[in-house]
Design a protein around this motif. Structure first.
Motif: not given
Length: 414
Positions: A285, A287-293, A295-296, A308, A310
């Protein structure tokens, strides 16, 4: 036999509970390898050189085995906790040396002993190892009425598990901690997750969980197409009905690796991994925020092992392990993405790509013209209010391309 390693399973009861075959292997060894606790259990019964595993162990294994087995040609015995082939060192040695170079002398596994103590039929129990997977992996096994055995990493695991269960709506679940199973100091502690009363105890423990859910706790099914509400997302989510069809086309099977390219909220990779504990996935992914989402979401849905990455495809695909299946859910129009995925895909593997725009459809049509496969259009409508009545509100149609990469030809055995 020369070059053969004998792997002996031993329980907390030590030498007294070791069978005669295991005792002979320990006595005959010139080198005994094992953890500090296991070596102490046989120290008075062998004159062999005793070598404790270094930390970290796995990177050092090839060197240790090469020195003692292949280099010095010594008789080597490896001690393992319980059944060496059940979440144990035996499987690792079989992979490194080959199954023909190990001889396994098993002992009852901690799971077998726990089922015996609890009176649980082993075939009805799900075993989750917190040693080989992060503790949130237990979430995949939760459900009202289910029985789960958790293999602990140490004394803190029961308290951490109780907190996780309570936070996920399984506070009334009964926990039984079985310490030093099969040994003279065996102990049992019980309580519920919501009000777990015990401080950390012995590091060697197994936890039995009888799952009880609070009212209105979300209970997820085993099949693909989880509710959209199960995911935290910003709109970049393959919707439930399309996701179910996409996973059916990808056809996850045990031990296969998926690339989820343009992963968004990570739903395809997550549900691929939920299909079987040995399924693996890499979510790519940009988009860093989407990648973090993503993983969560993976941790919350019981597959914290989702990898994941990035970055933007195709550059981000470089160096990743070759996939058995690829899903492209975003970025299909970027130059080189489709060709990079197809090139990396293992022979016999499958590629599935979804498109909602005319431009992306054109890429899929061109791919089909060059590589074959099938194109399918999926249209879903959902009931919604229309004034005081109810009507159908259509979603954007999704075009799906599915294609198999030819398998490598088999050599003739004639």
């Amino acid at each position: 036999m020369p070059g053969t390693v004998t792997v002996v399973g031993i329980g907390a009861g030590g030498w007294a509970t070791l069978g005669e075959e295991g005792r002979r292997a320990v006595r005959a060894a010139e080198v005994v390898l094992g953890g500090k606790r296991q070596l102490e259990l046989v120290a008075d019964h062998t004159g062999a050189e005793q070598v404790a595993w270094p930390s970290p162990m796995l990177p050092a294994l090839p060197g240790l085995l090469g020195h003692h087995v292949d280099g010095a040609g010594r008789t080597v015995c490896v001690l393992a906790s319980g059944d060496p082939m059940f979440h144990g060192i035996g499987a690792t040695l079989a992979r490194l040396l080959g199954p023909d170079r190990i001889r396994v002398v098993p002992h009852p596994s901690s799971a077998a002993l726990a089922c015996a103590r609890l009176g649980w039929p082993a075939e009805d129990v799900t075993v989750v190892s917190a040693v080989t997977r992060p503790l949130p992996a237990v979430r995949r096994a939760l459900g009202p009425g289910r029985r789960v055995l958790v293999l602990s990493t140490g004394a803190q695991t029961p308290g951490e598990l109780a907190a996780l269960l309570a936070a996920d709506g399984y506070g009334p679940s009964r926990l039984v901690v079985l310490e030093q199973l099969g040994g003279p100091d065996e102990r049992r502690r019980e309580g519920t997750a919501a009000d777990w009363p015990h401080p950390p105890g012995d590091a060697l423990n197994v936890i039995g969980v009888e799952c009880v859910a609070m009212p209105r706790t979300r209970v997820l099914g085993e099949t693909p197409g989880l509710p959209d509400e199960a995911y935290d997302h910003d709109g970049q989510l393959t919707k439930s009905e399309v996701r179910a069809v996409t996973l059916a086309l990808l056809a996850p099977r045990p031990a296969l690796l998926l690339w989820d390219v343009g992963a968004g909220a990570g739903s395809i990779g997550i549900e691929w991994m939920r299909a079987h504990p040995s399924c693996a996935a890499v979510a790519v992914e940009s988009h860093p925020a989407r990648a973090e989402r993503a993983a969560a979401n993976a941790a919350r849905l019981g597959v914290p092992g989702l990898q994941v990455v990035v970055g933007r495809a195709p550059e981000a695909l470089t160096g990743l392990p070759a996939p058995d299946a690829v899903f492209v859910g975003g970025g299909i129009t970027a130059p080189g993405v489709l060709d990079a995925c197809w090139s990396a895909l293992r022979p016999g593997g499958r590629l599935v790509a979804n498109a909602v725009t005319v431009e992306a459809e054109a890429v899929l049509a061109d791919g089909r013209a060059r590589l074959g496969g099938t194109l399918t259009r999926i249209a879903v409508s959902r009931a919604a209010p229309v004034g005081g009545f109810t009507g159908w509100r259509p979603g954007m149609p999704v075009t799906t391309w599915c294609v198999d990469k030819p398998a490598e030809p088999q050599e003739s055995t004639r």
